[in-house]
Motif scaffolding. Sequence first.
Motif, PDB file in Angstrom:
ATOM      1  N   SER A 140       0.852  -1.179   0.000  1.00 26.60           N
ATOM      2  CA  SER A 140       0.000   0.000   0.000  1.00 26.60           C
ATOM      3  C   SER A 140       0.892   1.235   0.000  1.00 26.60           C
ATOM      4  O   SER A 140       1.758   1.361   0.864  1.00 26.60           O
ATOM      5  CB  SER A 140      -0.903  -0.019   1.240  1.00 26.60           C
ATOM      6  N   VAL A 141       0.721   2.127  -0.979  1.00 25.48           N
ATOM      7  CA  VAL A 141       1.559   3.325  -1.092  1.00 25.48           C
ATOM      8  C   VAL A 141       0.687   4.538  -1.368  1.00 25.48           C
ATOM      9  O   VAL A 141      -0.463   4.410  -1.798  1.00 25.48           O
ATOM     10  CB  VAL A 141       2.619   3.178  -2.202  1.00 25.48           C
ATOM     11  N   GLN A 142       1.263   5.692  -1.144  1.00 26.33           N
ATOM     12  CA  GLN A 142       0.598   6.935  -1.487  1.00 26.33           C
ATOM     13  C   GLN A 142       0.945   7.311  -2.926  1.00 26.33           C
ATOM     14  O   GLN A 142       2.056   7.023  -3.405  1.00 26.33           O
ATOM     15  CB  GLN A 142       1.029   8.064  -0.553  1.00 26.33           C
ATOM     16  N   GLU A 143       0.006   7.931  -3.585  1.00 25.57           N
ATOM     17  CA  GLU A 143       0.242   8.388  -4.951  1.00 25.57           C
ATOM     18  C   GLU A 143       1.529   9.195  -5.020  1.00 25.57           C
ATOM     19  O   GLU A 143       1.779  10.072  -4.186  1.00 25.57           O
ATOM     20  CB  GLU A 143      -0.943   9.236  -5.421  1.00 25.57           C
ATOM     21  N   GLY A 144       2.361   8.867  -6.013  1.00 22.32           N
ATOM     22  CA  GLY A 144       3.619   9.575  -6.173  1.00 22.32           C
ATOM     23  C   GLY A 144       4.809   8.855  -5.568  1.00 22.32           C
ATOM     24  O   GLY A 144       5.955   9.119  -5.938  1.00 22.32           O
ATOM     25  N   ASP A 145       4.531   7.930  -4.641  1.00 21.93           N
ATOM     26  CA  ASP A 145       5.618   7.147  -4.043  1.00 21.93           C
ATOM     27  C   ASP A 145       6.084   6.079  -5.022  1.00 21.93           C
ATOM     28  O   ASP A 145       5.444   5.820  -6.051  1.00 21.93           O
ATOM     29  CB  ASP A 145       5.149   6.461  -2.752  1.00 21.93           C
ATOM     30  N   SER A 146       7.205   5.442  -4.670  1.00 18.65           N
ATOM     31  CA  SER A 146       7.697   4.310  -5.451  1.00 18.65           C
ATOM     32  C   SER A 146       7.228   3.002  -4.830  1.00 18.65           C
ATOM     33  O   SER A 146       6.964   2.938  -3.615  1.00 18.65           O
ATOM     34  CB  SER A 146       9.230   4.330  -5.508  1.00 18.65           C
ATOM     35  N   ALA A 147       7.143   1.978  -5.656  1.00 15.98           N
ATOM     36  CA  ALA A 147       6.759   0.637  -5.190  1.00 15.98           C
ATOM     37  C   ALA A 147       7.781  -0.365  -5.719  1.00 15.98           C
ATOM     38  O   ALA A 147       8.195  -0.271  -6.885  1.00 15.98           O
ATOM     39  CB  ALA A 147       5.361   0.273  -5.682  1.00 15.98           C
ATOM     40  N   VAL A 148       8.166  -1.294  -4.861  1.00 15.67           N
ATOM     41  CA  VAL A 148       9.122  -2.331  -5.254  1.00 15.67           C
ATOM     42  C   VAL A 148       8.563  -3.696  -4.885  1.00 15.67           C
ATOM     43  O   VAL A 148       8.132  -3.911  -3.750  1.00 15.67           O
ATOM     44  CB  VAL A 148      10.490  -2.134  -4.564  1.00 15.67           C
ATOM     45  N   ILE A 149       8.574  -4.602  -5.839  1.00 16.02           N
ATOM     46  CA  ILE A 149       8.110  -5.978  -5.630  1.00 16.02           C
ATOM     47  C   ILE A 149       9.274  -6.900  -5.972  1.00 16.02           C
ATOM     48  O   ILE A 149       9.930  -6.710  -7.008  1.00 16.02           O
ATOM     49  CB  ILE A 149       6.895  -6.301  -6.508  1.00 16.02           C
ATOM     50  N   LYS A 150       9.501  -7.878  -5.108  1.00 20.13           N
ATOM     51  CA  LYS A 150      10.673  -8.736  -5.276  1.00 20.13           C
ATOM     52  C   LYS A 150      10.286 -10.197  -5.489  1.00 20.13           C
ATOM     53  O   LYS A 150       9.331 -10.685  -4.881  1.00 20.13           O
ATOM     54  CB  LYS A 150      11.575  -8.626  -4.043  1.00 20.13           C
TER      55      LYS A 150
ATOM     56  N   SER B 140      13.452  -7.911  -9.481  1.00 20.93           N
ATOM     57  CA  SER B 140      12.549  -6.968  -8.820  1.00 20.93           C
ATOM     58  C   SER B 140      11.875  -6.059  -9.835  1.00 20.93           C
ATOM     59  O   SER B 140      12.453  -5.724 -10.862  1.00 20.93           O
ATOM     60  CB  SER B 140      13.318  -6.098  -7.821  1.00 20.93           C
ATOM     61  N   LEU B 141      10.678  -5.654  -9.491  1.00 22.16           N
ATOM     62  CA  LEU B 141       9.915  -4.678 -10.276  1.00 22.16           C
ATOM     63  C   LEU B 141       9.881  -3.376  -9.500  1.00 22.16           C
ATOM     64  O   LEU B 141       9.580  -3.366  -8.308  1.00 22.16           O
ATOM     65  CB  LEU B 141       8.489  -5.173 -10.503  1.00 22.16           C
ATOM     66  N   HIS B 142      10.206  -2.287 -10.182  1.00 22.63           N
ATOM     67  CA  HIS B 142      10.199  -0.973  -9.568  1.00 22.63           C
ATOM     68  C   HIS B 142       9.221  -0.085 -10.322  1.00 22.63           C
ATOM     69  O   HIS B 142       9.329   0.043 -11.550  1.00 22.63           O
ATOM     70  CB  HIS B 142      11.596  -0.340  -9.629  1.00 22.63           C
ATOM     71  N   ILE B 143       8.282   0.499  -9.610  1.00 25.54           N
ATOM     72  CA  ILE B 143       7.346   1.449 -10.214  1.00 25.54           C
ATOM     73  C   ILE B 143       7.552   2.786  -9.521  1.00 25.54           C
ATOM     74  O   ILE B 143       7.430   2.887  -8.289  1.00 25.54           O
ATOM     75  CB  ILE B 143       5.881   1.004 -10.045  1.00 25.54           C
ATOM     76  N   THR B 144       7.897   3.802 -10.295  1.00 28.43           N
ATOM     77  CA  THR B 144       8.094   5.134  -9.724  1.00 28.43           C
ATOM     78  C   THR B 144       6.861   6.006  -9.994  1.00 28.43           C
ATOM     79  O   THR B 144       6.054   5.708 -10.877  1.00 28.43           O
ATOM     80  CB  THR B 144       9.331   5.809 -10.313  1.00 28.43           C
ATOM     81  N   GLU B 145       6.741   7.054  -9.185  1.00 30.99           N
ATOM     82  CA  GLU B 145       5.635   8.025  -9.337  1.00 30.99           C
ATOM     83  C   GLU B 145       4.300   7.299  -9.502  1.00 30.99           C
ATOM     84  O   GLU B 145       3.566   7.520 -10.480  1.00 30.99           O
ATOM     85  CB  GLU B 145       5.905   8.930 -10.540  1.00 30.99           C
ATOM     86  N   THR B 146       3.990   6.440  -8.561  1.00 28.92           N
ATOM     87  CA  THR B 146       2.789   5.615  -8.681  1.00 28.92           C
ATOM     88  C   THR B 146       1.524   6.457  -8.806  1.00 28.92           C
ATOM     89  O   THR B 146       1.421   7.564  -8.255  1.00 28.92           O
ATOM     90  CB  THR B 146       2.642   4.665  -7.484  1.00 28.92           C
ATOM     91  N   GLN B 147       0.567   5.899  -9.539  1.00 31.27           N
ATOM     92  CA  GLN B 147      -0.713   6.557  -9.770  1.00 31.27           C
ATOM     93  C   GLN B 147      -1.835   5.592  -9.367  1.00 31.27           C
ATOM     94  O   GLN B 147      -1.629   4.371  -9.372  1.00 31.27           O
ATOM     95  CB  GLN B 147      -0.839   6.930 -11.248  1.00 31.27           C
ATOM     96  N   PRO B 148      -3.021   6.097  -9.036  1.00 30.62           N
ATOM     97  CA  PRO B 148      -4.119   5.200  -8.633  1.00 30.62           C
ATOM     98  C   PRO B 148      -4.400   4.102  -9.658  1.00 30.62           C
ATOM     99  O   PRO B 148      -4.749   2.980  -9.280  1.00 30.62           O
ATOM    100  CB  PRO B 148      -5.298   6.157  -8.480  1.00 30.62           C
ATOM    101  N   GLU B 149      -4.220   4.398 -10.932  1.00 32.51           N
ATOM    102  CA  GLU B 149      -4.477   3.383 -11.965  1.00 32.51           C
ATOM    103  C   GLU B 149      -3.429   2.271 -11.998  1.00 32.51           C
ATOM    104  O   GLU B 149      -3.589   1.278 -12.715  1.00 32.51           O
ATOM    105  CB  GLU B 149      -4.607   4.030 -13.346  1.00 32.51           C
ATOM    106  N   ASP B 150      -2.376   2.427 -11.199  1.00 31.99           N
ATOM    107  CA  ASP B 150      -1.405   1.335 -11.058  1.00 31.99           C
ATOM    108  C   ASP B 150      -1.923   0.262 -10.100  1.00 31.99           C
ATOM    109  O   ASP B 150      -1.348  -0.824 -10.021  1.00 31.99           O
ATOM    110  CB  ASP B 150      -0.063   1.860 -10.528  1.00 31.99           C
ATOM    111  N   SER B 151      -2.995   0.560  -9.386  1.00 37.33           N
ATOM    112  CA  SER B 151      -3.563  -0.407  -8.443  1.00 37.33           C
ATOM    113  C   SER B 151      -4.028  -1.657  -9.190  1.00 37.33           C
ATOM    114  O   SER B 151      -4.829  -1.576 -10.127  1.00 37.33           O
ATOM    115  CB  SER B 151      -4.738   0.213  -7.681  1.00 37.33           C
TER     116      SER B 151
END
Lengths: 108, 115
Positions: A12-22, A74-85
């Motif tokens: 769970s992240v805030q919009e604009g944060d980065s997300a990392v999945i390993k 690993s997968l890195h998503i930067t500047e996350t947006q709600p549509e990345d959910s």
Amino acid sequence: GENVEQHPSTLSVQEGDSAVIKCTYSDSASNYFPWYKQELGKRPQLIIDIRSNVGEKKDQRIAVTLNKTAKHFSLHITETQPEDSAVYFCAASRIPTFGRGTSLIVHP
Amino acid sequence: GAVVSQHPSWVICKSGTSVKIECRSLDFQATTMFWYRQFPKQSLMLMATSNEGSKATYEQGVEKDKFLINHASLTLSTLTVTSAHPEDSSFYICSAKSGLAETQYFGPGTRLLVL
């Protein structure tokens, strides 16, 4: 056979944060590592992939890194947006084997 | 891009009946097709791999006499769930790839409900 472990199961992240999945894999012969995004009730969509002769690949806000020695990627998503959910799956694909999935929630 | 279709998208049937699901590659020759089952909030579990003109290879624990797979042409594979029971209710997804290419293209899935 291949065994793919994926973490975390929920992110769970805030919009604009980065997300990392390993993900880690067990079969050293695996040489292709795709990542899929699956929205509820829909088909998995390939978002990025990497082959074993490459250490990193980037496509706009999405990047994947691979460490063949350690057998993890690993997968890195930067500047996350709600549509990345969505739910994200990694796979190691000599014989297609999927991780358990990560449910990514991006809060506006 | 490569397109894979599945039919039907939804099926509801009575326990004991057989259900056939079709998977078609619309704009490429699918030398290999994969069949997956996905339970709610779980990952895709590979059931079997089929190569055109050959018998399917089933994953451990998947009953080949219950889940009949036919890959008779380069654009069509079928999965028949024989004598379906409520525990067979699931989301069934096929994928297809061509030749030595590694990228799989997924169908939209078939939701099966057995009453």
